[in-house]
Design a protein around this motif. Structure first.
Motif, mmCIF file in Angstrom:
data_model
loop_
_atom_site.group_PDB
_atom_site.id
_atom_site.type_symbol
_atom_site.label_atom_id
_atom_site.label_comp_id
_atom_site.label_asym_id
_atom_site.label_seq_id
_atom_site.Cartn_x
_atom_site.Cartn_y
_atom_site.Cartn_z
ATOM 1 N N SER A 68 26.522 -39.217 -29.056
ATOM 2 C CA SER A 68 27.902 -39.657 -29.044
ATOM 3 C C SER A 68 28.737 -38.567 -29.962
ATOM 4 C CB SER A 68 28.029 -40.996 -29.685
ATOM 5 O OG SER A 68 27.670 -40.976 -31.061
ATOM 6 N N LYS A 69 27.924 -37.741 -30.588
ATOM 7 C CA LYS A 69 28.724 -36.631 -31.198
ATOM 8 C C LYS A 69 28.025 -35.636 -31.996
ATOM 9 C CE LYS A 69 28.410 -39.690 -35.560
ATOM 10 N NZ LYS A 69 27.967 -40.640 -34.852
ATOM 11 N N GLY A 70 28.544 -34.681 -32.600
ATOM 12 C CA GLY A 70 27.745 -33.570 -33.169
ATOM 13 C C GLY A 70 27.022 -33.019 -32.019
ATOM 14 N N ILE A 71 25.576 -32.565 -32.454
ATOM 15 C CA ILE A 71 24.653 -31.647 -31.669
ATOM 16 C C ILE A 71 24.332 -32.368 -30.200
ATOM 17 C CG2 ILE A 71 22.434 -30.651 -31.753
ATOM 18 C CD1 ILE A 71 22.561 -30.284 -34.770
ATOM 19 N N GLY A 72 24.128 -33.653 -30.585
ATOM 20 C CA GLY A 72 23.806 -34.580 -29.330
ATOM 21 C C GLY A 72 24.927 -34.248 -28.186
ATOM 22 N N ALA A 73 26.207 -34.479 -28.771
ATOM 23 C CA ALA A 73 27.250 -34.511 -27.795
ATOM 24 C C ALA A 73 27.277 -32.906 -27.118
ATOM 25 C CB ALA A 73 28.731 -34.797 -28.440
ATOM 26 N N ALA A 74 27.168 -32.140 -27.996
ATOM 27 C CA ALA A 74 27.122 -30.652 -27.401
ATOM 28 C C ALA A 74 26.124 -30.521 -26.461
ATOM 29 C CB ALA A 74 27.058 -29.672 -28.730
ATOM 30 N N ILE A 75 24.946 -31.032 -26.847
ATOM 31 C CA ILE A 75 23.711 -30.911 -25.878
ATOM 32 C C ILE A 75 24.120 -31.734 -24.610
ATOM 33 C CG2 ILE A 75 21.312 -31.620 -25.311
ATOM 34 C CD1 ILE A 75 20.806 -31.359 -28.553
ATOM 35 N N ALA A 76 24.666 -32.788 -24.796
ATOM 36 C CA ALA A 76 25.119 -33.520 -23.446
ATOM 37 C C ALA A 76 26.129 -32.848 -22.492
ATOM 38 C CB ALA A 76 25.497 -35.018 -23.665
#
Length: 255
Positions: free
Chosen positions: A17-25
């Motif tokens: 939903s945010k941070g590294i994970g959102a950038a990956i998505a």
């Protein structure tokens, strides 16, 4: 990576939903993948990300502090996408495990135990349970990829208040190596990424001007640098990197 390089790939990203994970998505979606965006408390962030990306995005809710959640998250993501080709274990938290509280040794002992329990569950056991689901599924469908987000702390240890965090991330690193060695013959590739400071909300509050001045590049790592690496590993273009740990620290920590 080029647009379309991940077309046909179905990728589950935890903590997206945010941070590294959102950038990956964002990055794997840009390259053509179908993405299951996992979130826990930040429903607004996940919903906004899904609206931004549009098609080929599925929201999956689950609280990974609950040991039963991994199975439910995997099942929901697999159902939404018709299967999963790549698991990105990104969810985690930097949780303190103080040796003792300043004013109450007994309370400190409780904080120590709670810190260890929380770190092991969020940073190791939940990822291990998702890896298990992936391995069971991949074994029946010709293989897949697992990308685990560890930390430089897995190599060097963390500070005195976060001993459990470093130990949990080291466990995740070892798990990744074991999966690569034990399941490669079934077409499963497993990789670990070990970032240092990354430009997220956590870093904004923790990186002082003094720390920043000591970084070789004089900046914390953009989350997009980590995301581009995930996209490359998910593409299958470097299968023989399986079992490797790739450090993304801007030379702040080198081995």
């Amino acid at each position: 990576m080029s647009a379309g390089a991940l077309t046909g790939r179905r990728i589950l990203v935890t903590g997206a939903s945010k941070g590294i994970g959102a950038a990956i998505a964002r990055t794997v979606h840009r390259d053509g993948a179908e993405v299951a965006v996992h979130f826990n408390s930040d429903e607004a962030g996940a919903t906004a990300l899904a609206a931004e990306l549009g098609e080929r995005v599925h929201l999956v809710h689950g609280d990974l502090s609950d040991r039963e959640a991994a199975t439910e998250i995997w099942a929901a993501a697999s159902s939404a996408m018709g299967g999963i080709d790549t698991l990105v274990n990104n969810a985690g938290a930097w949780i303190a495990s103080p040796l003792e509280a300043e004013d109450n040794r007994a309370a400190g002992s409780d904080a120590w135990a709670r810190g260890w329990d929380a770190n092991l569950q969020l940073n190791l056991l939940s990822a291990a349970d998702l890896c298990r689901q992936a391995l069971l599924d991949f074994a029946d469908h010709g293989g897949g990829a697992i990308i685990n987000m560890t930390s430089r702390s897995a190599h060097r240890g963390d500070d005195a208040e976060h001993l459990a965090y470093g130990a949990a991330k080291a466990g995740l690193l070892s798990l990744t190596k074991g999966i690569a060695r034990g399941y490669g013959h079934l077409g499963v590739c497993a990789y670990a990424i070990a970032p240092g400071w990354v430009d997220t909300g956590l870093a904004a509050g923790a990186v002082s001007d003094e720390v920043l001045a000591g970084l070789p590049l004089r900046e914390v790592t953009p989350p997009e640098d980590v995301a581009e690496l995930v996209a490359f590993l998910a593409s299958g273009r470097a299968r023989h990197l399986t079992g490797s740990t790739i450090d993304v620290t801007g030379a702040d920590y080198v081995r």
